[in-house]
Scaffold this motif. Structure first.
Motif, PDB file in Angstrom:
ATOM      1  N   THR A  35       0.863  -1.187   0.000  1.00  0.00           N
ATOM      2  CA  THR A  35       0.000   0.000   0.000  1.00  0.00           C
ATOM      3  C   THR A  35       0.897   1.233   0.000  1.00  0.00           C
ATOM      4  O   THR A  35       1.797   1.348   0.829  1.00  0.00           O
ATOM      5  CB  THR A  35      -0.911   0.008   1.246  1.00  0.00           C
ATOM      6  OG1 THR A  35      -1.692  -1.189   1.240  1.00  0.00           O
ATOM      7  CG2 THR A  35      -1.843   1.201   1.241  1.00  0.00           C
ATOM      8  N   ILE A  36       0.628   2.174  -0.925  1.00  0.00           N
ATOM      9  CA  ILE A  36       1.455   3.378  -1.046  1.00  0.00           C
ATOM     10  C   ILE A  36       0.708   4.604  -0.545  1.00  0.00           C
ATOM     11  O   ILE A  36       1.218   5.386   0.245  1.00  0.00           O
ATOM     12  CB  ILE A  36       1.903   3.582  -2.514  1.00  0.00           C
ATOM     13  CG1 ILE A  36       2.827   2.429  -2.934  1.00  0.00           C
ATOM     14  CG2 ILE A  36       2.594   4.926  -2.693  1.00  0.00           C
ATOM     15  CD1 ILE A  36       3.173   2.423  -4.411  1.00  0.00           C
ATOM     16  N   ASP A  37      -0.524   4.768  -0.991  1.00  0.00           N
ATOM     17  CA  ASP A  37      -1.299   5.942  -0.592  1.00  0.00           C
ATOM     18  C   ASP A  37      -2.429   5.505   0.335  1.00  0.00           C
ATOM     19  O   ASP A  37      -2.762   4.324   0.421  1.00  0.00           O
ATOM     20  CB  ASP A  37      -1.870   6.631  -1.832  1.00  0.00           C
ATOM     21  CG  ASP A  37      -2.241   8.078  -1.566  1.00  0.00           C
ATOM     22  OD1 ASP A  37      -2.035   8.541  -0.419  1.00  0.00           O
ATOM     23  OD2 ASP A  37      -2.735   8.751  -2.485  1.00  0.00           O
ATOM     24  N   VAL A  38      -3.014   6.468   1.046  1.00  0.00           N
ATOM     25  CA  VAL A  38      -4.152   6.157   1.912  1.00  0.00           C
ATOM     26  C   VAL A  38      -5.367   5.899   1.035  1.00  0.00           C
ATOM     27  O   VAL A  38      -5.734   6.728   0.202  1.00  0.00           O
ATOM     28  CB  VAL A  38      -4.451   7.323   2.884  1.00  0.00           C
ATOM     29  CG1 VAL A  38      -5.631   6.968   3.787  1.00  0.00           C
ATOM     30  CG2 VAL A  38      -3.231   7.638   3.729  1.00  0.00           C
ATOM     31  N   ALA A  39      -5.968   4.724   1.196  1.00  0.00           N
ATOM     32  CA  ALA A  39      -7.183   4.385   0.441  1.00  0.00           C
ATOM     33  C   ALA A  39      -8.362   4.401   1.404  1.00  0.00           C
ATOM     34  O   ALA A  39      -8.264   3.900   2.524  1.00  0.00           O
ATOM     35  CB  ALA A  39      -7.039   3.003  -0.183  1.00  0.00           C
ATOM     36  N   TYR A  40      -9.459   5.016   0.985  1.00  0.00           N
ATOM     37  CA  TYR A  40     -10.651   5.075   1.831  1.00  0.00           C
ATOM     38  C   TYR A  40     -11.726   4.156   1.266  1.00  0.00           C
ATOM     39  O   TYR A  40     -11.961   4.139   0.061  1.00  0.00           O
ATOM     40  CB  TYR A  40     -11.183   6.511   1.915  1.00  0.00           C
ATOM     41  CG  TYR A  40     -10.259   7.439   2.659  1.00  0.00           C
ATOM     42  CD1 TYR A  40     -10.325   7.551   4.044  1.00  0.00           C
ATOM     43  CD2 TYR A  40      -9.302   8.194   1.988  1.00  0.00           C
ATOM     44  CE1 TYR A  40      -9.474   8.393   4.739  1.00  0.00           C
ATOM     45  CE2 TYR A  40      -8.439   9.038   2.672  1.00  0.00           C
ATOM     46  CZ  TYR A  40      -8.538   9.132   4.050  1.00  0.00           C
ATOM     47  OH  TYR A  40      -7.675   9.959   4.733  1.00  0.00           O
ATOM     48  N   ARG A  41     -12.347   3.400   2.145  1.00  0.00           N
ATOM     49  CA  ARG A  41     -13.438   2.524   1.750  1.00  0.00           C
ATOM     50  C   ARG A  41     -14.621   2.742   2.682  1.00  0.00           C
ATOM     51  O   ARG A  41     -14.443   3.043   3.863  1.00  0.00           O
ATOM     52  CB  ARG A  41     -12.996   1.046   1.803  1.00  0.00           C
ATOM     53  CG  ARG A  41     -12.068   0.651   0.670  1.00  0.00           C
ATOM     54  CD  ARG A  41     -12.755   0.683  -0.691  1.00  0.00           C
ATOM     55  NE  ARG A  41     -11.851   0.446  -1.801  1.00  0.00           N
ATOM     56  CZ  ARG A  41     -11.219   1.388  -2.468  1.00  0.00           C
ATOM     57  NH1 ARG A  41     -11.394   2.659  -2.126  1.00  0.00           N
ATOM     58  NH2 ARG A  41     -10.437   1.089  -3.484  1.00  0.00           N
ATOM     59  N   TYR A  42     -15.806   2.599   2.116  1.00  0.00           N
ATOM     60  CA  TYR A  42     -17.033   2.867   2.859  1.00  0.00           C
ATOM     61  C   TYR A  42     -17.898   1.609   2.859  1.00  0.00           C
ATOM     62  O   TYR A  42     -18.046   0.959   1.834  1.00  0.00           O
ATOM     63  CB  TYR A  42     -17.819   4.005   2.191  1.00  0.00           C
ATOM     64  CG  TYR A  42     -16.984   5.231   1.913  1.00  0.00           C
ATOM     65  CD1 TYR A  42     -16.919   6.271   2.828  1.00  0.00           C
ATOM     66  CD2 TYR A  42     -16.224   5.335   0.747  1.00  0.00           C
ATOM     67  CE1 TYR A  42     -16.145   7.388   2.585  1.00  0.00           C
ATOM     68  CE2 TYR A  42     -15.440   6.447   0.491  1.00  0.00           C
ATOM     69  CZ  TYR A  42     -15.410   7.479   1.426  1.00  0.00           C
ATOM     70  OH  TYR A  42     -14.627   8.575   1.183  1.00  0.00           O
ATOM     71  N   PHE A  43     -18.437   1.271   4.024  1.00  0.00           N
ATOM     72  CA  PHE A  43     -19.411   0.184   4.058  1.00  0.00           C
ATOM     73  C   PHE A  43     -20.326   0.380   5.253  1.00  0.00           C
ATOM     74  O   PHE A  43     -20.081   1.252   6.108  1.00  0.00           O
ATOM     75  CB  PHE A  43     -18.721  -1.187   4.067  1.00  0.00           C
ATOM     76  CG  PHE A  43     -18.169  -1.636   5.395  1.00  0.00           C
ATOM     77  CD1 PHE A  43     -18.853  -2.562   6.173  1.00  0.00           C
ATOM     78  CD2 PHE A  43     -16.953  -1.154   5.853  1.00  0.00           C
ATOM     79  CE1 PHE A  43     -18.342  -2.996   7.387  1.00  0.00           C
ATOM     80  CE2 PHE A  43     -16.433  -1.583   7.061  1.00  0.00           C
ATOM     81  CZ  PHE A  43     -17.134  -2.508   7.830  1.00  0.00           C
ATOM     82  N   SER A  44     -21.394  -0.374   5.300  1.00  0.00           N
ATOM     83  CA  SER A  44     -22.340  -0.221   6.400  1.00  0.00           C
ATOM     84  C   SER A  44     -22.930  -1.569   6.770  1.00  0.00           C
ATOM     85  O   SER A  44     -22.945  -2.512   5.975  1.00  0.00           O
ATOM     86  CB  SER A  44     -23.453   0.762   6.019  1.00  0.00           C
ATOM     87  OG  SER A  44     -24.191   0.261   4.930  1.00  0.00           O
ATOM     88  N   THR A  45     -23.405  -1.647   8.003  1.00  0.00           N
ATOM     89  CA  THR A  45     -24.161  -2.793   8.502  1.00  0.00           C
ATOM     90  C   THR A  45     -25.459  -2.231   9.055  1.00  0.00           C
ATOM     91  O   THR A  45     -25.625  -1.002   9.118  1.00  0.00           O
ATOM     92  CB  THR A  45     -23.369  -3.522   9.614  1.00  0.00           C
ATOM     93  OG1 THR A  45     -23.302  -2.663  10.768  1.00  0.00           O
ATOM     94  CG2 THR A  45     -21.968  -3.892   9.166  1.00  0.00           C
ATOM     95  N   PRO A  46     -26.396  -3.063   9.458  1.00  0.00           N
ATOM     96  CA  PRO A  46     -27.639  -2.520  10.021  1.00  0.00           C
ATOM     97  C   PRO A  46     -27.422  -1.645  11.258  1.00  0.00           C
ATOM     98  O   PRO A  46     -28.283  -0.845  11.607  1.00  0.00           O
ATOM     99  CB  PRO A  46     -28.435  -3.791  10.384  1.00  0.00           C
ATOM    100  CG  PRO A  46     -27.935  -4.823   9.424  1.00  0.00           C
ATOM    101  CD  PRO A  46     -26.480  -4.525   9.248  1.00  0.00           C
ATOM    102  N   LYS A  47     -26.254  -1.750  11.908  1.00  0.00           N
ATOM    103  CA  LYS A  47     -26.018  -1.006  13.148  1.00  0.00           C
ATOM    104  C   LYS A  47     -25.250   0.292  12.971  1.00  0.00           C
ATOM    105  O   LYS A  47     -25.400   1.228  13.739  1.00  0.00           O
ATOM    106  CB  LYS A  47     -25.250  -1.891  14.147  1.00  0.00           C
ATOM    107  CG  LYS A  47     -26.069  -3.049  14.707  1.00  0.00           C
ATOM    108  CD  LYS A  47     -25.278  -3.758  15.790  1.00  0.00           C
ATOM    109  CE  LYS A  47     -26.103  -4.895  16.382  1.00  0.00           C
ATOM    110  NZ  LYS A  47     -25.348  -5.626  17.422  1.00  0.00           N
ATOM    111  N   ARG A  48     -24.356   0.346  11.947  1.00  0.00           N
ATOM    112  CA  ARG A  48     -23.456   1.506  11.864  1.00  0.00           C
ATOM    113  C   ARG A  48     -22.878   1.637  10.460  1.00  0.00           C
ATOM    114  O   ARG A  48     -22.742   0.655   9.743  1.00  0.00           O
ATOM    115  CB  ARG A  48     -22.334   1.330  12.899  1.00  0.00           C
ATOM    116  CG  ARG A  48     -21.331   2.444  12.957  1.00  0.00           C
ATOM    117  CD  ARG A  48     -20.378   2.251  14.153  1.00  0.00           C
ATOM    118  NE  ARG A  48     -20.895   2.893  15.353  1.00  0.00           N
ATOM    119  CZ  ARG A  48     -20.368   2.748  16.571  1.00  0.00           C
ATOM    120  NH1 ARG A  48     -19.329   1.958  16.743  1.00  0.00           N
ATOM    121  NH2 ARG A  48     -20.880   3.374  17.601  1.00  0.00           N
ATOM    122  N   LYS A  49     -22.498   2.879  10.112  1.00  0.00           N
ATOM    123  CA  LYS A  49     -21.759   3.128   8.871  1.00  0.00           C
ATOM    124  C   LYS A  49     -20.271   3.261   9.210  1.00  0.00           C
ATOM    125  O   LYS A  49     -19.918   3.705  10.307  1.00  0.00           O
ATOM    126  CB  LYS A  49     -22.258   4.415   8.205  1.00  0.00           C
ATOM    127  CG  LYS A  49     -23.693   4.315   7.705  1.00  0.00           C
ATOM    128  CD  LYS A  49     -24.121   5.619   7.059  1.00  0.00           C
ATOM    129  CE  LYS A  49     -25.559   5.535   6.560  1.00  0.00           C
ATOM    130  NZ  LYS A  49     -26.014   6.797   5.961  1.00  0.00           N
TER     131      LYS A  49
END
Length: 413
Positions: A68-82
């Motif tokens: 990993t070279i750069d900061v990668a952002y990923r988004y996900f959610s569950t029924p309880k929280r994002k």
């Protein structure tokens, strides 16, 4: 639902990207077309099944080298929280990326290779977590499948890290024996670690307390935009729009406008186009005041009895992000939330060794990735809290006057 922002950190090949891929994969947060592309790229790379690291390692160089070279952002959610996940690099030369990713995170997941135990890079990332006042630390002891899910090895690494945490005064440290490759104890409990009685990593992330008691937070609101339509229907309308940085604001509260230091009262509060009685942390709002005061973008509305500092000189820790060197006397713009003013570096007091937190004398210019304590002077007063009191109002960035690039991450002391 609230949002948990967290960062993964660890040495090269500790499995950070694979862990994030596993969280996305096992929690069914991958679209069908993403899954097809993932399977195709994995086959091109090897025959050992799906390579989940590809989900976060987006740059070609990252995929080719398996790092990993750069900061990668990923988004996900569950029924309880994002969730917003920052995948930070493990290499020493990417310390600035690590600090950038951690600056907005509420929790850090430090991965440790079960075969290696606590190493120098583990300590470095723990020191950065300490420097950034991270409230929650998760230690994920990964690759347990490669040590036959040994309870003895897990307990030994846990004891090693306990010493690091105690020295750095890290609070709320939680440990998990996992295998990111096989999915053990990440989304589902593993039968191979019958000796482990704790929760899964995802269950912990869904339930960990991230917001302090909002009643106890010092109320901070910075104006981002002055709404003045001047239409026939809204001829006298003047509202101050922004986001509640912390605390609670109620109709009728006594407030002070800073840096002008003028006192007034809240006459009305709007949220989502409707009038409300109160607003709290992270909510957008339009606040109206009783008196006609010259209030501009970047000004703060604070409770009269709970005021921050208003200064044009401050001490700060700066992580240097630029290839151009930092020297005493250099001039920059400092951006603090919505406010941007000119600043000069009056003094560089010492360098901070990111391996030990020791203070070192400054004998040369400050280079990329180095961390220093400085004294800054601004052209006009800034309204701020210390970073320890409030990460939101205690941080800023330095911007190069000519290139307009961000050159320094600032933690105000």
């Amino acid at each position: 639902m609230d949002i948990l922002r967290f960062i993964t950190a660890g040495s090269v090949d500790d499995g950070k990207s694979t862990l994030i891929g596993r969280l996305l994969y096992d929690s069914k947060n991958i679209l069908i077309d993403q899954l097809e592309a993932l399977e195709k790229q994995s086959k091109n790379k090897n025959e050992n099944g799906v390579d989940l690291a590809i989900l976060t390692d987006g740059l070609r160089a990252e995929r080719e080298q398996g790092i990993t070279i750069d900061v990668a952002y990923r988004y996900f959610s569950t029924p309880k929280r994002k969730f917003i996940i920052a995948d930070a690099p493990g290499h020493i030369q990417y310390t600035r990326n690590m600090i950038t990713g951690a600056s907005n995170s509420q929790l850090i997941v430090i991965l440790i290779d079960a075969r290696q135990g606590v190493i120098e890079q583990t300590r470095r990332h723990s020191i950065i977590a300490s420097l950034l006042k991270m409230k929650n630390v998760v230690v994920a002891i990964n690759k347990m499948d490669l040590v036959d899910y040994s309870e003895e090895i897990y307990n030994d690494i846990k004891a090693q890290y306990d010493l690091v945490a105690k020295k750095l005064k890290l609070e709320n440290v939680n440990y998990f024996p996992i295998s990111a490759f096989n999915g053990d104890n990440i989304v589902s409990k593993s039968e191979k670690t019958g000796w482990y009685q704790g929760s899964t990593l995802l269950d912990f992330l869904e339930n960990v307390e991230i917001n302090q008691n909002q009643e106890q937070e010092n109320p901070r609101f910075q104006v981002q935009y002055v709404i003045r339509p001047q239409t026939d229907e809204l001829h006298d309308y003047r509202g101050y729009a922004g986001e509640v940085i912390s605390g609670i604001y109620r109709k009728g509260d006594d407030i002070t406008v800073l840096p002008q230091n003028i006192q007034t009262k809240i006459s009305r509060i709007e949220n989502g186009g409707k009038e409300v009685d109160f607003v709290f942390t992270n909510q957008p709002a339009v606040i109206h005041v009783e008196d006609d005061i010259d209030i501009s973008r970047g000004d703060f509305l604070v409770k009269t009895d709970l005021q921050p500092k208003v200064e044009n000189e401050m001490e700060a820790v700066v992580c240097w992000l630029d290839k151009k060197e930092l020297n005493e006397g250099n001039k920059y713009f400092i951006q603090h939330k919505s406010k941007t003013v000119k600043a000069i570096v009056k003094e560089i007091e010492y360098k901070i060794d990111v391996n030990t937190l020791e203070q070192m004398p400054v004998t040369d210019s400050i280079r990329l990735n180095e961390v220093v304590k400085v004294r800054l002077k601004t052209a006009s007063p800034l309204v701020f809290d210390s970073f320890e009191e409030s990460r939101s109002t205690g941080n800023a960035i330095l911007i190069d006057e000519t290139s307009n690039s961000t050159v320094g991450a600032v933690m105000i002391l």
